[in-house]
Design a protein around this motif. Structure first.
Motif, PDB file in Angstrom:
ATOM      1  N   GLU A   1      -5.992  -5.444  -1.623  1.00  0.00           N
ATOM      2  CA  GLU A   1      -6.900  -5.100  -0.526  1.00  0.00           C
ATOM      3  C   GLU A   1      -6.487  -3.805   0.164  1.00  0.00           C
ATOM      4  O   GLU A   1      -7.338  -3.000   0.543  1.00  0.00           O
ATOM      5  N   LEU A   2      -5.197  -3.597   0.341  1.00  0.00           N
ATOM      6  CA  LEU A   2      -4.719  -2.403   1.031  1.00  0.00           C
ATOM      7  C   LEU A   2      -4.897  -1.150   0.181  1.00  0.00           C
ATOM      8  O   LEU A   2      -5.216  -0.077   0.697  1.00  0.00           O
ATOM      9  N   ILE A   3      -4.655  -1.295  -1.132  1.00  0.00           N
ATOM     10  CA  ILE A   3      -4.700  -0.142  -2.034  1.00  0.00           C
ATOM     11  C   ILE A   3      -5.574  -0.492  -3.239  1.00  0.00           C
ATOM     12  O   ILE A   3      -5.069  -0.709  -4.350  1.00  0.00           O
TER      13      ILE A   3
ATOM     14  N   GLY B   1       4.489  -4.531   2.484  1.00  0.00           N
ATOM     15  CA  GLY B   1       3.545  -5.062   3.455  1.00  0.00           C
ATOM     16  C   GLY B   1       2.860  -3.938   4.211  1.00  0.00           C
ATOM     17  O   GLY B   1       3.308  -2.793   4.204  1.00  0.00           O
ATOM     18  N   GLU B   2       1.773  -4.271   4.903  1.00  0.00           N
ATOM     19  CA  GLU B   2       0.973  -3.235   5.555  1.00  0.00           C
ATOM     20  C   GLU B   2       1.737  -2.498   6.641  1.00  0.00           C
ATOM     21  O   GLU B   2       1.675  -1.254   6.712  1.00  0.00           O
TER      22      GLU B   2
ATOM     23  N   MET C   1      -7.321  -0.726   4.646  1.00  0.00           N
ATOM     24  CA  MET C   1      -7.346  -0.028   3.364  1.00  0.00           C
ATOM     25  C   MET C   1      -6.873   1.413   3.561  1.00  0.00           C
ATOM     26  O   MET C   1      -7.225   2.071   4.535  1.00  0.00           O
ATOM     27  N   PHE C   2      -6.072   1.897   2.630  1.00  0.00           N
ATOM     28  CA  PHE C   2      -5.544   3.256   2.711  1.00  0.00           C
ATOM     29  C   PHE C   2      -6.489   4.234   2.016  1.00  0.00           C
ATOM     30  O   PHE C   2      -7.005   3.957   0.929  1.00  0.00           O
TER      31      PHE C   2
ATOM     32  N   LEU D   1       6.425   2.972  -3.968  1.00  0.00           N
ATOM     33  CA  LEU D   1       5.943   1.958  -3.032  1.00  0.00           C
ATOM     34  C   LEU D   1       6.858   0.732  -3.035  1.00  0.00           C
ATOM     35  O   LEU D   1       7.172   0.205  -4.105  1.00  0.00           O
ATOM     36  N   PRO D   2       7.274   0.267  -1.871  1.00  0.00           N
ATOM     37  CA  PRO D   2       8.072  -0.969  -1.816  1.00  0.00           C
ATOM     38  C   PRO D   2       7.191  -2.170  -2.135  1.00  0.00           C
ATOM     39  O   PRO D   2       6.004  -2.197  -1.790  1.00  0.00           O
TER      40      PRO D   2
END
Length: 225
Positions: A128-130, A34-35, A1-2, A116-117
């Motif tokens: 989940e990441l952002i 992607g991450e 997570m960022f 963001l790509p």
């Protein structure tokens, strides 16, 4: 997570090339993502050299070795060469893409309305990441107004002669950046003249509707300058 500070850094990225370039190419957003890609972008500055940035991303095929021609960049390189009255055969395009397109100190800037790509224009995939944005719609609604303001300020400061905003589905969004410009329909394009030059709205460089259109587009840009 960022973390929020990391998100702020990612959202501040503008594009590849030189902010003082005469020609800007404005798209909606980059493909991919992607991450791992986002983590690599934590090493980006607001403006990056196209080659150096893609080395950070681990993508070398467009600038090293046989130097694969990227489909979207091909159209940009062809148009750039046409505007400079230079040959635009395959090898000239390959060289321009690798050595000049979006390079630091070059005459081109490749920028995006959204920073963001993503895997596709209709996807999100960063729940989940952002988690700060729970959907594509939430991301657009929250981030786009600030990006429009940022691009307006950069345009006013650096005053490029030519802006080519591509992707017909996003013309209404691009017009928010250039809200004081009056656009005129002209053979499938929309063109606006400014004090310093011209802004063109065109189809995506990979769209079938753009087949055979680049010579006419180059001629119109020159005529409006």
């Amino acid at each position: 997570m960022f973390e929020n500070s990391e998100i702020d850094h990612l959202l501040n990225f503008v594009g590849y090339g030189d902010k003082n370039a005469d020609t800007w190419f404005l798209g909606m957003e980059e493909g991919g993502g992607g991450e791992d890609n986002l983590r690599a972008r934590m090493g980006f500055s607001q403006f990056e050299d196209n080659y150096e940035a893609h080395k950070k991303l681990g993508i070398l095929k467009f600038h090293e070795g046989k130097r694969t021609i990227q489909r979207t960049w091909r159209g940009m390189s062809v148009l750039s060469l046409m505007l400079d009255d230079k040959p635009f055969g395959t090898e000239a395009v390959r060289q321009h893409q690798a050595e000049l397109l979006g390079r630091a100190g070059s005459n081109t800037l490749l920028c995006e309305l959204m920073p963001l790509p993503k895997a596709s224009i209709g996807s999100w995939g960063y729940e989940e990441l952002i988690p700060q944005f729970d959907s594509r719609e939430s991301y657009y609604k929250t981030v786009m107004p600030g990006r429009i303001t940022l691009l307006q300020a950069l345009y006013a400061e650096h005053r490029p002669n030519v802006v080519v905003a591509y992707g017909k589905a996003f013309w209404s969004s691009y017009k928010q950046v250039f809200r004081d410009v009056t656009f005129t329909q002209d053979d499938g394009f929309e063109i606006g003249r400014t004090e310093q030059g011209v802004i063109v709205l065109c189809g995506h460089f990979t769209a079938r509707t753009m087949n055979g259109k680049l010579p006419g587009l180059a001629a119109k840009i020159k005529a409006y300058m």
